[in-house]
Design a protein around this motif. Structure first.
Motif, short mmCIF file in Angstrom:
data_model
loop_
_atom_site.label_atom_id
_atom_site.label_comp_id
_atom_site.label_asym_id
_atom_site.label_seq_id
_atom_site.Cartn_x
_atom_site.Cartn_y
_atom_site.Cartn_z
N ARG A 200 -17.82 -39.31 1.10
CA ARG A 200 -18.27 -38.82 2.41
C ARG A 200 -19.07 -39.90 3.15
O ARG A 200 -18.90 -40.10 4.35
N VAL B 229 -13.32 -44.17 -7.76
CA VAL B 229 -14.14 -43.05 -7.27
C VAL B 229 -13.26 -41.89 -6.83
O VAL B 229 -13.57 -40.73 -7.09
N GLU B 230 -12.13 -42.18 -6.19
CA GLU B 230 -11.23 -41.11 -5.76
C GLU B 230 -10.66 -40.35 -6.96
O GLU B 230 -10.50 -39.13 -6.90
N ARG C 176 -20.24 -35.93 -12.11
CA ARG C 176 -19.53 -37.13 -11.66
C ARG C 176 -18.67 -36.83 -10.43
O ARG C 176 -18.61 -37.63 -9.50
N ALA C 177 -18.01 -35.68 -10.43
CA ALA C 177 -17.17 -35.32 -9.28
C ALA C 177 -18.00 -35.14 -8.02
O ALA C 177 -17.60 -35.57 -6.92
N ASN C 178 -19.18 -34.52 -8.14
CA ASN C 178 -20.04 -34.33 -6.98
C ASN C 178 -20.56 -35.67 -6.45
O ASN C 178 -20.63 -35.89 -5.23
N ALA D 78 -19.10 -38.57 -6.83
CA ALA D 78 -17.97 -39.28 -6.23
C ALA D 78 -17.64 -38.72 -4.85
O ALA D 78 -17.36 -39.48 -3.91
N ALA D 79 -17.70 -37.40 -4.70
CA ALA D 79 -17.43 -36.79 -3.39
C ALA D 79 -18.48 -37.23 -2.36
O ALA D 79 -18.14 -37.49 -1.20
N GLU E 92 -12.14 -39.96 -9.85
CA GLU E 92 -13.22 -39.13 -10.39
C GLU E 92 -13.40 -37.87 -9.55
O GLU E 92 -13.67 -36.79 -10.08
N GLU E 93 -13.25 -38.00 -8.25
CA GLU E 93 -13.43 -36.84 -7.37
C GLU E 93 -12.29 -35.84 -7.52
O GLU E 93 -12.49 -34.63 -7.41
N ARG E 94 -11.07 -36.33 -7.80
CA ARG E 94 -9.92 -35.45 -7.93
C ARG E 94 -9.76 -34.88 -9.34
O ARG E 94 -9.06 -33.88 -9.51
#
Length: 440
Positions: free
Chosen positions: A399, A374-375, A390-392, A394-395, A377-379
């Motif tokens: 959170r 997940v990290e 996907r980034a949203n 994952a963020a 995907e967020e980065r």
């Protein structure tokens, strides 16, 4: 078993159009077709009779009867006979714990190491899940000298490999931790002044805690003396392992629960070495097992056997029932180290409430693995609309995860996030930090 190869079938089919053309142009040459078939069949029979024969082979399969989950091991295969081909194909049928799909294919080659002609192959394997992994059968086949027939034989192996919790972390990481912290022969010097149990009186030196000065003893000896303390022993430590659905998901090719079991065994080994009372508790939809409190290193195999019985479950974990049951079985303040996983604040709400009630009497330490997927995907830099989505997501998941951690910390629990490969070392360091602080 002997059966034709593709080459033999294609040669038979190649004669059909030639025989048809001759039948149309020169009907008197109709004998060419059966003659062609007879020649191919004769060559196939000759090919089957020549070279190595399957019935003369004998198989030797060598592999350990017990391996740790996630630990690599080797399966050695050797086939001996009067004569063997230079190269043969193999197919191995085995449990899905050892190979995806339950099948491995490869080749064996002749070796000149022994006087008896031998085909040999060593397969590197890794057990992905605990349990009994069956190695069922091996098929070996090769072609004759003309390449017209396959010669094949099936060897039944029918032996099982017991896949148990890995002790590699205990033997390797445990030794490094003991050497790094200089516990052998230096334990008292290492832990003096950091605990809560009285150790000795020592002459006061600048930098020591002034609250440790013993004024009565100082007056008797006419010099400043301070009390030294050491880390308390004989603490009750419970290693609680969540075996629910989220812990059955794989991380790096191994289920989370297996990584938690390996880390718990390393922690148990260290705790037994330090003289604490260690017990193991597991749960999923309901409590599964609770071992007695062990305090000697010779009791470590009992903890290992209990850990090997922790099963995989695809149900939600019932934290309320599990932690309430655990609290009822503890009659003194204990350190509870909980190996678990949570994904969002909603599903973790019941866990937080149960942990809040438990934290009023006991010390809680949550050990969770970083969700590196997940990290990442967020980065990751988005290149399309789907990447942005996907980034949203994952963020948002990260959170929620941090919100759960913050709520647990406000209740007084300790929470550590560690990479999957460093789970054991991270848990041990946190445990030692709690002992040094004397906050049990």
């Amino acid at each position: 078993m002997i059966y034709p190869t593709r080459r033999a079938i294609f040669l038979l089919l190649a004669g059909a159009p030639v025989a048809l053309a001759l039948g149309l142009l020169r009907p008197e040459l109709w004998l060419v077709a059966p003659g062609w078939i007879a020649v191919i069949l004769a060559c196939a029979l000759l090919d089957a009779a020549a070279g190595a024969q399957p019935r003369h082979l004998a198989l030797d399969a060598h592999f350990p009867y017990q391996v740790g989950v996630g630990d690599p091991f080797k399966l050695a295969l050797s086939a001996r006979g009067r004569s063997v081909p230079e190269r043969a194909e193999i197919a191995l049928s085995l449990d899905e714990r050892l190979a995806r799909g339950g099948r491995l294919a490869g080749h064996m080659r002749a070796t000149d190491d022994n006087e008896t002609p031998t085909l040999a192959r060593t397969l590197p394997l890794t057990a992905a899940r605990r349990g009994q992994a069956q190695v069922e059968a091996l098929w070996i086949r090769w072609t004759g000298p003309l390449g017209l027939v396959w010669k094949q034989r099936r060897f039944a192996i029918d032996r099982a490999i017991s896949v148990v919790p890995s002790l590699r972390a205990v033997t390797e990481e445990g030794s490094r931790l003991f050497q790094r912290n200089s516990w052998f022969g230096l334990r008292q010097q290492r832990f003096r002044g950091e605990g809560t149990e009285y150790e000795a009186l020592a002459e006061y030196h600048p930098g020591m805690d002034r609250r440790a000065i013993d004024w009565n003893a100082s007056a008797r000896h006419v010099k400043l003396l301070a009390k030294e303390y050491r880390v308390e022993r004989d603490n009750r430590v419970v290693l609680a392992i969540d075996g629910g659905r989220t812990m059955a998901e794989p991380v790096g090719g191994m289920p989370r629960v297996d990584r938690a079991v390996s880390a718990a065994l390393l922690l148990a080994y260290v705790g037994l070495k330090l003289g604490d009372r260690i017990s193991l508790f597991s749960f999923a939809a309901q409590p599964q097992a609770m071992t007695p409190a062990y305090m000697h290193t010779q009791d470590f195999p009992a903890l290992q056997r209990a850990a090997s019985l922790i099963d995989y479950a695809h149900v939600e974990s019932n934290f309320t029932l599990a932690l309430t049951t655990l609290s009822a079985q503890l009659n003194r303040r204990s350190l509870i180290i909980l190996f678990t996983e949570f994904t969002d604040a909603t599903s973790a709400d019941l866990m937080i409430r149960a942990a809040g009630r438990l934290a009023k009497k006991h010390r809680l330490l949550f050990v969770v693995m970083k969700d590196e997927e997940v990290e990442s995907e967020e980065r990751r830099r988005p290149e399309s609309a789907a990447d942005v989505t996907r980034a949203n997501v994952a963020a948002a998941m990260l959170r929620d995860r941090q919100l759960v951690i913050a709520r647990l910390q406000r209740l007084g629990a300790d929470v550590i996030e560690v990479p999957a490969d460093a789970m054991g070392a991270g848990a041990v360091e946190a445990y030692l930090g709690i002992k040094r602080a004397g906050s049990l």
